[in-house]
Design a protein around this motif. Sequence first.
Motif, PDB file in Angstrom:
ATOM      1  N   TYR A 196       0.782  -1.246   0.000  1.00  0.00           N
ATOM      2  CA  TYR A 196       0.000   0.000   0.000  1.00  0.00           C
ATOM      3  C   TYR A 196       0.806   1.285   0.000  1.00  0.00           C
ATOM      4  O   TYR A 196       0.313   2.310  -0.464  1.00  0.00           O
ATOM      5  N   HIS A 197       2.041   1.325   0.479  1.00  0.00           N
ATOM      6  CA  HIS A 197       2.788   2.588   0.469  1.00  0.00           C
ATOM      7  C   HIS A 197       3.057   3.068  -0.956  1.00  0.00           C
ATOM      8  O   HIS A 197       2.828   4.243  -1.273  1.00  0.00           O
ATOM      9  N   LEU A 198       3.577   2.192  -1.811  1.00  0.00           N
ATOM     10  CA  LEU A 198       3.988   2.601  -3.151  1.00  0.00           C
ATOM     11  C   LEU A 198       2.883   2.537  -4.205  1.00  0.00           C
ATOM     12  O   LEU A 198       2.878   3.361  -5.122  1.00  0.00           O
ATOM     13  N   PRO A 199       1.938   1.591  -4.117  1.00  0.00           N
ATOM     14  CA  PRO A 199       0.868   1.591  -5.124  1.00  0.00           C
ATOM     15  C   PRO A 199       0.087   2.895  -5.181  1.00  0.00           C
ATOM     16  O   PRO A 199      -0.329   3.332  -6.261  1.00  0.00           O
ATOM     17  N   GLY A 251      -7.346  12.196  -5.430  1.00  0.00           N
ATOM     18  CA  GLY A 251      -8.706  11.782  -5.104  1.00  0.00           C
ATOM     19  C   GLY A 251      -8.817  10.302  -4.796  1.00  0.00           C
ATOM     20  O   GLY A 251      -7.974   9.487  -5.183  1.00  0.00           O
ATOM     21  N   ASN A 252      -9.871   9.928  -4.077  1.00  0.00           N
ATOM     22  CA  ASN A 252     -10.110   8.527  -3.746  1.00  0.00           C
ATOM     23  C   ASN A 252     -10.350   7.717  -5.010  1.00  0.00           C
ATOM     24  O   ASN A 252     -10.878   8.228  -6.003  1.00  0.00           O
ATOM     25  N   TYR A 253      -9.980   6.461  -4.964  1.00  0.00           N
ATOM     26  CA  TYR A 253     -10.145   5.575  -6.126  1.00  0.00           C
ATOM     27  C   TYR A 253     -10.570   4.203  -5.634  1.00  0.00           C
ATOM     28  O   TYR A 253     -10.482   3.893  -4.433  1.00  0.00           O
ATOM     29  N   ALA A 254     -11.018   3.381  -6.543  1.00  0.00           N
ATOM     30  CA  ALA A 254     -11.462   2.032  -6.187  1.00  0.00           C
ATOM     31  C   ALA A 254     -10.256   1.163  -5.862  1.00  0.00           C
ATOM     32  O   ALA A 254      -9.326   1.043  -6.651  1.00  0.00           O
ATOM     33  N   THR A 255     -10.262   0.572  -4.677  1.00  0.00           N
ATOM     34  CA  THR A 255      -9.221  -0.372  -4.285  1.00  0.00           C
ATOM     35  C   THR A 255      -9.755  -1.235  -3.160  1.00  0.00           C
ATOM     36  O   THR A 255     -10.531  -0.776  -2.323  1.00  0.00           O
ATOM     37  N   PHE A 256      -9.320  -2.496  -3.153  1.00  0.00           N
ATOM     38  CA  PHE A 256      -9.706  -3.400  -2.081  1.00  0.00           C
ATOM     39  C   PHE A 256      -8.754  -3.250  -0.897  1.00  0.00           C
ATOM     40  O   PHE A 256      -9.073  -3.656   0.204  1.00  0.00           O
ATOM     41  N   GLN A 257      -7.569  -2.660  -1.150  1.00  0.00           N
ATOM     42  CA  GLN A 257      -6.570  -2.462  -0.094  1.00  0.00           C
ATOM     43  C   GLN A 257      -6.734  -1.041   0.446  1.00  0.00           C
ATOM     44  O   GLN A 257      -6.053  -0.108   0.040  1.00  0.00           O
ATOM     45  N   ILE A 258      -7.647  -0.893   1.387  1.00  0.00           N
ATOM     46  CA  ILE A 258      -8.032   0.448   1.829  1.00  0.00           C
ATOM     47  C   ILE A 258      -6.930   1.144   2.619  1.00  0.00           C
ATOM     48  O   ILE A 258      -7.020   2.355   2.848  1.00  0.00           O
ATOM     49  N   GLN A 259      -5.869   0.410   3.024  1.00  0.00           N
ATOM     50  CA  GLN A 259      -4.744   1.091   3.667  1.00  0.00           C
ATOM     51  C   GLN A 259      -4.155   2.150   2.747  1.00  0.00           C
ATOM     52  O   GLN A 259      -3.578   3.132   3.210  1.00  0.00           O
ATOM     53  N   GLN A 260      -4.288   1.944   1.439  1.00  0.00           N
ATOM     54  CA  GLN A 260      -3.788   2.931   0.485  1.00  0.00           C
ATOM     55  C   GLN A 260      -4.476   4.275   0.665  1.00  0.00           C
ATOM     56  O   GLN A 260      -3.921   5.320   0.334  1.00  0.00           O
ATOM     57  N   GLY A 301     -11.047   6.625   9.141  1.00  0.00           N
ATOM     58  CA  GLY A 301     -11.307   5.405   8.399  1.00  0.00           C
ATOM     59  C   GLY A 301     -12.292   4.488   9.087  1.00  0.00           C
ATOM     60  O   GLY A 301     -12.903   4.852  10.104  1.00  0.00           O
ATOM     61  N   PRO A 302     -12.471   3.284   8.567  1.00  0.00           N
ATOM     62  CA  PRO A 302     -13.447   2.346   9.131  1.00  0.00           C
ATOM     63  C   PRO A 302     -13.114   1.985  10.573  1.00  0.00           C
ATOM     64  O   PRO A 302     -11.952   1.829  10.944  1.00  0.00           O
ATOM     65  N   GLU A 303     -14.142   1.820  11.383  1.00  0.00           N
ATOM     66  CA  GLU A 303     -13.936   1.539  12.801  1.00  0.00           C
ATOM     67  C   GLU A 303     -13.240   0.209  13.020  1.00  0.00           C
ATOM     68  O   GLU A 303     -12.387   0.084  13.906  1.00  0.00           O
ATOM     69  N   ASP A 304     -13.578  -0.814  12.242  1.00  0.00           N
ATOM     70  CA  ASP A 304     -12.969  -2.130  12.459  1.00  0.00           C
ATOM     71  C   ASP A 304     -11.464  -2.099  12.221  1.00  0.00           C
ATOM     72  O   ASP A 304     -10.697  -2.814  12.878  1.00  0.00           O
ATOM     73  N   TYR A 305     -11.022  -1.259  11.298  1.00  0.00           N
ATOM     74  CA  TYR A 305      -9.583  -1.147  11.059  1.00  0.00           C
ATOM     75  C   TYR A 305      -8.894  -0.481  12.246  1.00  0.00           C
ATOM     76  O   TYR A 305      -7.829  -0.912  12.691  1.00  0.00           O
ATOM     77  N   ARG A 306      -9.505   0.575  12.781  1.00  0.00           N
ATOM     78  CA  ARG A 306      -8.930   1.266  13.933  1.00  0.00           C
ATOM     79  C   ARG A 306      -8.869   0.345  15.144  1.00  0.00           C
ATOM     80  O   ARG A 306      -7.875   0.331  15.885  1.00  0.00           O
ATOM     81  N   VAL A 307      -9.919  -0.435  15.345  1.00  0.00           N
ATOM     82  CA  VAL A 307      -9.970  -1.341  16.496  1.00  0.00           C
ATOM     83  C   VAL A 307      -8.862  -2.379  16.417  1.00  0.00           C
ATOM     84  O   VAL A 307      -8.295  -2.799  17.432  1.00  0.00           O
ATOM     85  N   GLY A 308      -8.520  -2.789  15.210  1.00  0.00           N
ATOM     86  CA  GLY A 308      -7.490  -3.804  15.050  1.00  0.00           C
ATOM     87  C   GLY A 308      -6.109  -3.340  15.463  1.00  0.00           C
ATOM     88  O   GLY A 308      -5.252  -4.159  15.810  1.00  0.00           O
ATOM     89  N   LEU A 309      -5.864  -2.024  15.426  1.00  0.00           N
ATOM     90  CA  LEU A 309      -4.530  -1.504  15.697  1.00  0.00           C
ATOM     91  C   LEU A 309      -4.420  -0.743  17.007  1.00  0.00           C
ATOM     92  O   LEU A 309      -3.346  -0.697  17.607  1.00  0.00           O
ATOM     93  N   SER A 310      -5.508  -0.106  17.446  1.00  0.00           N
ATOM     94  CA  SER A 310      -5.468   0.734  18.641  1.00  0.00           C
ATOM     95  C   SER A 310      -6.072   0.005  19.835  1.00  0.00           C
ATOM     96  O   SER A 310      -7.004  -0.791  19.687  1.00  0.00           O
ATOM     97  N   THR A 311      -5.548   0.299  21.010  1.00  0.00           N
ATOM     98  CA  THR A 311      -6.011  -0.369  22.222  1.00  0.00           C
ATOM     99  C   THR A 311      -7.447   0.017  22.559  1.00  0.00           C
ATOM    100  O   THR A 311      -7.889   1.132  22.285  1.00  0.00           O
ATOM    101  N   GLN A 312      -8.159  -0.934  23.167  1.00  0.00           N
ATOM    102  CA  GLN A 312      -9.507  -0.657  23.667  1.00  0.00           C
ATOM    103  C   GLN A 312      -9.536  -0.550  25.195  1.00  0.00           C
ATOM    104  O   GLN A 312     -10.560  -0.197  25.759  1.00  0.00           O
ATOM    105  N   ARG A 313      -8.425  -0.852  25.824  1.00  0.00           N
ATOM    106  CA  ARG A 313      -8.313  -0.687  27.277  1.00  0.00           C
ATOM    107  C   ARG A 313      -7.313   0.420  27.584  1.00  0.00           C
ATOM    108  O   ARG A 313      -6.218   0.461  27.018  1.00  0.00           O
TER     109      ARG A 313
END
Length: 618
Positions: free
Chosen positions: A124-127, A139-148, A320-332
């Motif tokens: 995702y960094h270089l694409p 501008g935003n574009y269609a991609t399945f790798q939303i980290q881009q 960004g999407p909440e599920d992505y944030r939850v995966g990386l950031s602490t909930q406690r």
Amino acid sequence: MAALLALLPLATLLSAAVVLRPRDEETPQRHRLAIIRAALAVGAGAVLSVELLSLAGAVARGPVIALWAIAAVVTGYLAWRRRPADWQAPWPPLYLAIPVALLVLAELVLALASAPNNFDSNSYHLPKIEHWIANGDLGNYATFQIQQLILVPGAEFLLLHLRLLTGDDGLFNLLQWGAGLLGAVALSRCAAQLGAGRIGQWLAAAVFLTAPAVVLESTSTQNDLVVVAWVTCAATIALNKSPRISDALALAAAAGLVTVTKSTGLMALAPVLIFWGIAQLRQKAIKATLSVAGLVIAAMLLLAGPSFLRVHDAFGSPLGPEDYRVGLSTQRHDPPAILVNGLRLGASTLLTPVPAVNEAVGKAVIGVAHLVDVDPNDPAITQWKSVFPGTRWKPDEDRSPYPIQSALVLLGLAVGLFVPRTRWYAAMVLGAFLLTAAVVKWQDWGNRLILPAFALAVPLAGVWLERISKRKIVAAGVALVMAAAFAHAAAAVLLGQPRRLIGQGSVFTVDDWQERFARMPAQAASYRTAIDEVRASGARRVGLVVEGDLWEYPVQIELRDTELVSLLTGTPAVPAASVFSVDAVICFSSADLCRRAVPADWRYRQIDPLVATAFPPA
């Protein structure tokens, strides 16, 4: 010839350093501050120029060359007008300067000889850079790798300039290499501001530059060293404790660049800004403090705001999407959870080649976790793929520990808290560590994510090491420790992954394509086959099916004259392209997903379990 255009940013930076040279400091600090100011000015200008070009739909080679040519001429003229009568730098201690120079030179050779091959960079960094160039805007574009789309793009903006100036990615690794040097300059200046002499300043730079994570990233296209550079620039400006407009502008630029580069930098930046604010309030400069606070917020909005707006437009939230944030950031965020997470983050940096030591450290952390009634692998503070304790001590860019440097930094922090001259700075560093532990989940590759907080503590190590080195017997011990640090750093640059100078897989023994696939060697031949089939077909518009963390970047750089579109999208506001609008399809996904995306009557070939091609009926 194209590579020579990359000298335009360098010329601009050097000229800006002369133009922005302060007049009222001792010579050593004056030179370093000039470099720091110039880097911040050029970095902020580069980010803003990309946003402005995007508004005009002109993210292209011609406008970028013109901008840098103008910048080089203008700053060059101003530098000539303000050329210094002398430019004397202090003589460094050769026993430290020579090994540092050799290490940095070896990194430069590896950076120039290596193709970008980090996993995240290819995913995702270089694409995103190639998408911006193809679209002519951000501008935003269609991609399945939303980290881009959802990850802030400050480092990629700087790489975009290099890509458009040179036409390829051959110099991409130099961004992180240069960022590492800038970080060392800023940290050595921090050490000087905290009372370190010439030896302590060089020791601070050496502790930072020998950390294997820094060594390995200095030859890559990740963005951790870029954000470290901006955080450390903010720290040395904050230590000036000055309300001058020049310092206010520099601090604001640093804050904006941290915000637009990587979110992990914010946990280190916040204590720096608080530290500066408290220093101003203690001087009763209330109006100046409020004015600079407004300037810092304005710079953060100016440099990073457009990126957050684009993410909000796509996903309904600037984060960004909440599920992505939850995966990386602490909930406690309760004290026991922060304590355990912090201990795990610290323990991971201290991993050694000695299993017994690692086992003892891991058991100690787990014991503390049980004592405070916290599951040591609680999903609320642990990334879902990771299990503590880790045992990966080998020099790998994504996971490498730095036990010698981490131990020196932690000891320096502990001592610094009790020394009057450094206690406030040490408290700031402790705040950065605690805030990082409160926000960043423990994960296998967390050693590079906490580099901003680690870097802030490095000057304390330099001050402490210089102080204890005044006795000859202790100085000999410090010399042995630093020798071990340099040996570990040398092993990282010589034998590290995914790039190494010597041994099996050396960048001098494999071709460019094999090197790019160092993280996915089994797919190199399959990717080549798919690309060759599409090129031979004469397809002008190609649909891509890319799943998970698989890579589209190799296709982008090989088929630059072909229009590439995504047949899948994770961007709610942007639909995917129709399969019936393309001349060919390349899948980097499971066979089931690819089959669903391709019409049944198309000619389909499964090259390997993850790579396939498809073409419409004759």
